[in-house]
Write a protein that holds these residues in place. Sequence first.
Motif, PDB file in Angstrom:
ATOM      1  N   MET A  44      56.258  50.603  33.405  1.00  0.00           N
ATOM      2  CA  MET A  44      55.729  49.367  33.820  1.00  0.00           C
ATOM      3  C   MET A  44      56.043  49.016  35.472  1.00  0.00           C
ATOM      4  SD  MET A  44      56.740  46.578  30.688  1.00  0.00           S
ATOM      5  CE  MET A  44      58.571  47.115  30.521  1.00  0.00           C
ATOM      6  N   ALA A  45      56.909  49.530  35.790  1.00  0.00           N
ATOM      7  CA  ALA A  45      57.429  49.233  37.226  1.00  0.00           C
ATOM      8  C   ALA A  45      56.430  50.035  38.193  1.00  0.00           C
ATOM      9  CB  ALA A  45      58.776  49.866  37.621  1.00  0.00           C
ATOM     10  N   TYR A  46      55.983  51.287  37.574  1.00  0.00           N
ATOM     11  CA  TYR A  46      54.816  52.170  38.581  1.00  0.00           C
ATOM     12  C   TYR A  46      53.536  51.708  38.338  1.00  0.00           C
ATOM     13  CZ  TYR A  46      57.714  56.167  39.409  1.00  0.00           C
ATOM     14  OH  TYR A  46      58.650  57.070  40.140  1.00  0.00           O
ATOM     15  N   ASN A  52      50.878  52.751  40.903  1.00  0.00           N
ATOM     16  CA  ASN A  52      50.863  54.211  40.734  1.00  0.00           C
ATOM     17  C   ASN A  52      50.722  54.697  39.483  1.00  0.00           C
ATOM     18  OD1 ASN A  52      51.597  56.975  40.823  1.00  0.00           O
ATOM     19  ND2 ASN A  52      53.409  56.852  42.230  1.00  0.00           N
ATOM     20  N   PHE A  53      49.434  54.589  39.061  1.00  0.00           N
ATOM     21  CA  PHE A  53      48.759  54.722  37.518  1.00  0.00           C
ATOM     22  C   PHE A  53      49.188  56.101  36.971  1.00  0.00           C
ATOM     23  CE2 PHE A  53      45.718  51.325  39.139  1.00  0.00           C
ATOM     24  CZ  PHE A  53      46.336  50.240  38.580  1.00  0.00           C
ATOM     25  N   SER A  54      49.362  57.139  37.820  1.00  0.00           N
ATOM     26  CA  SER A  54      49.326  58.595  37.188  1.00  0.00           C
ATOM     27  C   SER A  54      50.647  58.631  36.648  1.00  0.00           C
ATOM     28  CB  SER A  54      49.055  59.433  38.398  1.00  0.00           C
ATOM     29  OG  SER A  54      49.832  59.323  39.469  1.00  0.00           O
ATOM     30  N   GLU A  55      51.824  57.763  37.629  1.00  0.00           N
ATOM     31  CA  GLU A  55      53.286  58.005  37.110  1.00  0.00           C
ATOM     32  C   GLU A  55      53.552  57.121  36.029  1.00  0.00           C
ATOM     33  OE1 GLU A  55      55.930  59.988  38.336  1.00  0.00           O
ATOM     34  OE2 GLU A  55      54.166  61.177  38.757  1.00  0.00           O
ATOM     35  N   ALA A  56      52.704  56.146  35.858  1.00  0.00           N
ATOM     36  CA  ALA A  56      52.758  54.939  34.959  1.00  0.00           C
ATOM     37  C   ALA A  56      52.469  55.656  33.484  1.00  0.00           C
ATOM     38  CB  ALA A  56      52.002  53.731  35.216  1.00  0.00           C
ATOM     39  N   ARG A  57      51.404  56.325  33.608  1.00  0.00           N
ATOM     40  CA  ARG A  57      50.710  57.168  32.472  1.00  0.00           C
ATOM     41  C   ARG A  57      51.774  57.882  31.845  1.00  0.00           C
ATOM     42  NH1 ARG A  57      45.601  57.396  30.175  1.00  0.00           N
ATOM     43  NH2 ARG A  57      45.939  58.303  28.070  1.00  0.00           N
ATOM     44  N   LYS A  58      52.380  58.709  32.725  1.00  0.00           N
ATOM     45  CA  LYS A  58      53.113  59.793  32.376  1.00  0.00           C
ATOM     46  C   LYS A  58      54.558  59.324  31.687  1.00  0.00           C
ATOM     47  CE  LYS A  58      55.865  61.850  35.514  1.00  0.00           C
ATOM     48  NZ  LYS A  58      56.325  62.771  36.731  1.00  0.00           N
ATOM     49  N   TYR A  59      55.009  58.245  32.243  1.00  0.00           N
ATOM     50  CA  TYR A  59      56.254  57.883  31.566  1.00  0.00           C
ATOM     51  C   TYR A  59      55.912  56.800  30.279  1.00  0.00           C
ATOM     52  CZ  TYR A  59      59.296  59.341  35.151  1.00  0.00           C
ATOM     53  OH  TYR A  59      59.701  60.275  35.980  1.00  0.00           O
ATOM     54  N   TYR A  60      54.645  56.282  30.221  1.00  0.00           N
ATOM     55  CA  TYR A  60      54.170  55.686  28.853  1.00  0.00           C
ATOM     56  C   TYR A  60      54.222  56.900  27.930  1.00  0.00           C
ATOM     57  CZ  TYR A  60      53.464  50.948  31.027  1.00  0.00           C
ATOM     58  OH  TYR A  60      53.538  49.657  31.582  1.00  0.00           O
ATOM     59  N   LEU A 106      42.905  49.419  31.191  1.00  0.00           N
ATOM     60  CA  LEU A 106      41.932  48.398  32.125  1.00  0.00           C
ATOM     61  C   LEU A 106      42.250  47.994  33.218  1.00  0.00           C
ATOM     62  CD1 LEU A 106      40.355  45.976  30.405  1.00  0.00           C
ATOM     63  CD2 LEU A 106      42.185  44.529  30.567  1.00  0.00           C
ATOM     64  N   GLU A 107      43.315  48.421  33.937  1.00  0.00           N
ATOM     65  CA  GLU A 107      43.335  48.025  35.315  1.00  0.00           C
ATOM     66  C   GLU A 107      42.679  49.167  36.237  1.00  0.00           C
ATOM     67  OE1 GLU A 107      45.921  46.771  37.835  1.00  0.00           O
ATOM     68  OE2 GLU A 107      47.389  45.891  36.664  1.00  0.00           O
ATOM     69  N   GLU A 108      42.344  50.283  35.370  1.00  0.00           N
ATOM     70  CA  GLU A 108      41.948  51.635  35.923  1.00  0.00           C
ATOM     71  C   GLU A 108      40.319  51.402  35.858  1.00  0.00           C
ATOM     72  OE1 GLU A 108      44.782  55.153  36.078  1.00  0.00           O
ATOM     73  OE2 GLU A 108      44.273  54.780  34.142  1.00  0.00           O
ATOM     74  N   GLU A 109      39.981  50.290  35.075  1.00  0.00           N
ATOM     75  CA  GLU A 109      38.654  49.983  34.738  1.00  0.00           C
ATOM     76  C   GLU A 109      37.911  51.182  33.630  1.00  0.00           C
ATOM     77  OE1 GLU A 109      35.939  49.199  38.015  1.00  0.00           O
ATOM     78  OE2 GLU A 109      37.384  47.837  38.829  1.00  0.00           O
ATOM     79  N   ASN A 110      38.905  51.852  33.105  1.00  0.00           N
ATOM     80  CA  ASN A 110      38.544  52.878  31.888  1.00  0.00           C
ATOM     81  C   ASN A 110      38.400  52.010  30.510  1.00  0.00           C
ATOM     82  OD1 ASN A 110      38.221  55.042  30.131  1.00  0.00           O
ATOM     83  ND2 ASN A 110      39.806  56.053  31.022  1.00  0.00           N
ATOM     84  N   TYR A 111      37.468  51.581  30.534  1.00  0.00           N
ATOM     85  CA  TYR A 111      37.048  50.213  29.368  1.00  0.00           C
ATOM     86  C   TYR A 111      37.037  51.122  28.048  1.00  0.00           C
ATOM     87  CZ  TYR A 111      36.373  47.179  33.133  1.00  0.00           C
ATOM     88  OH  TYR A 111      36.479  46.606  34.185  1.00  0.00           O
ATOM     89  N   GLN A 112      36.546  52.245  27.954  1.00  0.00           N
ATOM     90  CA  GLN A 112      36.349  52.632  26.571  1.00  0.00           C
ATOM     91  C   GLN A 112      37.616  53.275  25.946  1.00  0.00           C
ATOM     92  OE1 GLN A 112      33.457  55.848  26.705  1.00  0.00           O
ATOM     93  NE2 GLN A 112      33.971  56.582  24.434  1.00  0.00           N
ATOM     94  N   GLU A 113      38.368  53.678  26.802  1.00  0.00           N
ATOM     95  CA  GLU A 113      39.783  54.213  26.444  1.00  0.00           C
ATOM     96  C   GLU A 113      40.738  53.105  26.147  1.00  0.00           C
ATOM     97  OE1 GLU A 113      41.471  57.580  25.971  1.00  0.00           O
ATOM     98  OE2 GLU A 113      39.232  57.731  25.331  1.00  0.00           O
TER      99      GLU A 113
END
Length: 361
Positions: free
Chosen positions: A45-47, A52-60, A90-97
């Motif tokens: 959440m902090a990332y 920093n979406f790549s790090e956020a996704r990694k920790y999620y 959604l923030e990354e505009e990857n709406y399908q995923e």
Amino acid sequence: LGVLYFTQGKYQEALKIHFQVLEIFKNSFKSENSGISSTYANIGMAYEKLKNFSEARKYYNKSLEIKISCLGSGHPHVAIIYSSIANLLLEEENYQEAEKYYKMALDIRIASFGENHDLVADSYEHIGLVYYYREDFNKALEYFEKSLQIRLKIFGADHADVGNSYNQLGVLYSSQGNYDKALDYLIKCRDIWLKIYGPEHENLSTVDVNLGNIYAGTKEYDKALKQYQNALQISIRNFGEDGPELIELFKKIGNILYEKKELSQALNYFEKSLHIESLDENIDPEDEESQLDMANTIEKIAEICLELNDNDRALFHYKRALEINSKFLCRSDKKLVYLQAQIKKISKDSILNHSEESEKD
């Protein structure tokens, strides 16, 4: 402490604490557990807040793996992580995923709680947002209405979440140009939030901006200005004079004043916006979106200066806008061609004016 820093918007400080907690957990337990999973989620959440979406996704994903291992794939806590990943997408505009993960969360929540639960309502709203951003307004309306009906059933008419549903519906109808329905929902939302939060809560700023957008759309500029200025005063009280949350509000007020031909006042608000955009903590020279947004502000300042016959300032700002845009746009881009033409025209006019003045002397 990490959660406290997060709620205060101090995301770097929050990260430091969460990593310290993670180290303690890893040294204290031989196997991964829910505490470690929750800490991974907090780091994600902090990332995310730090973009920093790549790090956020990694920790999620780390959190998700442990949750499924410890609790099973159908546990409500797994749905929370699915929803967090979807928010990121959604923030990354990857709406399908994003839609896929939101629906996975929805399925778990319906199976766990039944249809009439606030988390189910949240999932319906989130899916509605995906369709809204895709501009599939009919599907968005379907999911927003589902969310609203559940909230009315379990909370009653005067709950903050019901107000949120009214706000979403108001924005949706505004996007469709149905301003009468939009106003009806947004005024309902404002009444509820005012009763619950009081007049200085940031949610009131949100709905005032949305109301202002409608009045701007119907060219009722005095009404729009009133709503935007209400929102501005609330935001200043909550975020201070230089909060980045004020940038778009200053621009909206500037645009309204420009439409009202109050050019000097409009210029003042665009300059206030540029001041905040130019602060060190808000500048990322490599971030294309924020840099182009700032260039647009500078270009608007140049345009107003030109209309005020302040050619020297107009020329200075057109050159600044060109310099920033040139870093990100191709040489044949219409924006660059336009800016170059403006600079050439003002420079030529300036030479002619100096020549005429010399002849008079």
